[in-house]
Design a protein around this motif. Sequence first.
Motif, short mmCIF file in Angstrom:
data_model
loop_
_atom_site.label_atom_id
_atom_site.label_comp_id
_atom_site.label_asym_id
_atom_site.label_seq_id
_atom_site.Cartn_x
_atom_site.Cartn_y
_atom_site.Cartn_z
N GLN A 289 0.79 -1.20 0.03
CA GLN A 289 -0.03 0.00 0.13
C GLN A 289 0.97 1.31 -0.03
O GLN A 289 0.29 2.46 -0.03
CB GLN A 289 -0.93 -0.11 1.23
N GLY A 290 2.02 0.93 0.06
CA GLY A 290 3.12 2.19 0.06
C GLY A 290 3.40 2.78 1.40
O GLY A 290 3.86 3.90 1.61
N LYS A 291 3.15 1.89 2.41
CA LYS A 291 3.39 2.46 3.83
C LYS A 291 4.39 1.28 4.52
O LYS A 291 4.23 0.21 4.65
CB LYS A 291 1.99 1.94 4.65
N ASP A 292 5.70 1.74 4.38
CA ASP A 292 6.64 1.09 4.77
C ASP A 292 7.10 1.49 6.37
O ASP A 292 8.42 1.68 6.59
CB ASP A 292 8.18 1.12 3.84
N TYR A 293 6.10 1.65 7.01
CA TYR A 293 6.24 2.25 8.41
C TYR A 293 4.94 1.71 9.40
O TYR A 293 4.06 1.47 8.59
CB TYR A 293 6.16 3.60 8.34
N GLY A 294 5.15 1.67 10.47
CA GLY A 294 3.98 1.52 11.46
C GLY A 294 4.38 1.33 12.64
O GLY A 294 5.39 1.43 13.23
N VAL A 295 3.28 0.75 13.55
CA VAL A 295 3.40 0.31 15.06
C VAL A 295 2.57 -0.96 15.07
O VAL A 295 1.36 -1.10 14.94
CB VAL A 295 2.63 1.41 15.92
N ILE A 296 3.20 -2.09 15.69
CA ILE A 296 2.56 -3.14 16.08
C ILE A 296 2.47 -3.16 17.35
O ILE A 296 3.46 -2.87 18.33
CB ILE A 296 3.46 -4.38 15.53
N ALA A 297 1.31 -3.53 18.05
CA ALA A 297 0.96 -3.84 19.71
C ALA A 297 0.89 -5.17 19.93
O ALA A 297 -0.08 -5.65 19.28
CB ALA A 297 -0.11 -2.75 19.95
N VAL A 298 1.77 -5.62 20.84
CA VAL A 298 1.54 -6.88 21.29
C VAL A 298 1.46 -7.16 22.79
O VAL A 298 2.02 -6.29 23.72
CB VAL A 298 2.83 -7.96 20.77
N ALA A 299 0.17 -7.72 23.36
CA ALA A 299 0.04 -7.75 24.68
C ALA A 299 1.20 -8.93 25.34
O ALA A 299 1.39 -9.85 24.88
CB ALA A 299 -1.48 -8.59 24.99
#
Length: 452
Positions: A289-299
């Motif tokens: 989608q052209g998004k080479d970034y982000g935040v992953i949340a893990v409990a």
Amino acid sequence: MSLKSPQKTTSDVKKVGILFSGGPAPSANAVICSAAECFRRAGIQVYGFLNGYSHLVDFKPGDQLNENVDYLRLDKMNLEGRRTEGGILIGSARANPGKSMDKPEDLTNTEATAPMKRVYDALCSLDLDVLISIGGDDTLTTAAKFKLYQDTFPADARRIRVIHLPKTIDNDYEGIDFTFGFFTAVDFLSKQLRNLLFDAQATKCYYITQLMGRKAAWLSYGAAIAGEASLVIGLEDISDDLWSEEKTVNPKTGEVVTDENGVPRKRRIVLFDRLIGRIADTVEERIKQGKDYGVIAVAEGIGEYLPLEEIRCCVSDDEYRSLQPDTFGHFPVSQLKFSSRLGRLISAEIQKRGYRKIKMSGLQFGYECRCQAPCAFDVILGSQLGSGAYIALVEEGLNGVMVSVGKELGLEFAKFEDLINMSRLRAYQRPLRIGKGLHKLARYMEEWVEEK
């Protein structure tokens, strides 16, 4: 008249004690102060025990509990303006007088009930009529055990009534919808995630965040949704095909842990490579989608079930050797900072799929949100619970119930026996409902990944 004040109700309650147990939560003071003010206005004395059960469980015959050392006289204090403060006016601790009582027959076992007897004697020494406990599932369980323990007394014995008020940032046990502190914690953590998202977007990287939530991922999901995380995963998301088993090994000795018959104890583990693959699917979809970034949340609860070889990669050698498995082969979740390791493995998986290397930094959040100044909603919610303790005791004449709030913040009173697994003397857990509520909403807010 609609502005008519509550009527002072004739009651046999003359003295009440309040204690807070377990980890802190925003709006603790709203609960404590609202309860204390209601009782004070009704002419009832209020004792706030300092640091949970700590002083009560150490009480011995001939001892005396001392004001300003073991307790505060809340009815003598000016509490105006304190409901909106962060922190805990009377402090907290994790002392648990009911931990030796695991089954119904323990309720009449003198050795198992000895700590509970000391608590009972301490409360009687102050001539208290009621104990109000504020805390999580362990504290609810202890409150229920204290009531059940007294149920075994002779008919003419003195009994101290028990009311419990739910406190759990994790929002994770039965009998509640939401309780105080949850939304403040969600707000705090979501702001952290949004800040990370802006940073990730600017620097073209990912942040792997480890959030609170041992048995239930309510807080992780709430923060992820409000903080626009790219993906959130809790223990509830580990489906049957992602579970396996391995022998439990003591990290200090390297020896396999066995039961009383010499049979190796097995511990459940998450198939880590499968979990990494699912996170990589989201990262890959975002790249497309052209998004080479982000935040992953893990409990954080997933950390208990990591394979031992992965646990060893998450902590120093000294920390690894100090880990002690419990009887189920689990390790203290607070010590397992696994987000950095998870990030490195995801990055490697993305490269295997033919994409450029993406930096993935691991962070852990938790303690920062526990004593936040509460949001307005949590102050309202906490105040309702505190006043609910007064209503349950004085106006409704109840004993052995937990106060909670339901529709339109109306009060509800659930019996301990309905909240506790009576065969194990343990509060029922309340995980996220898969495919409903926050869980379903999160899936709609993330990139949609086709199953492979």
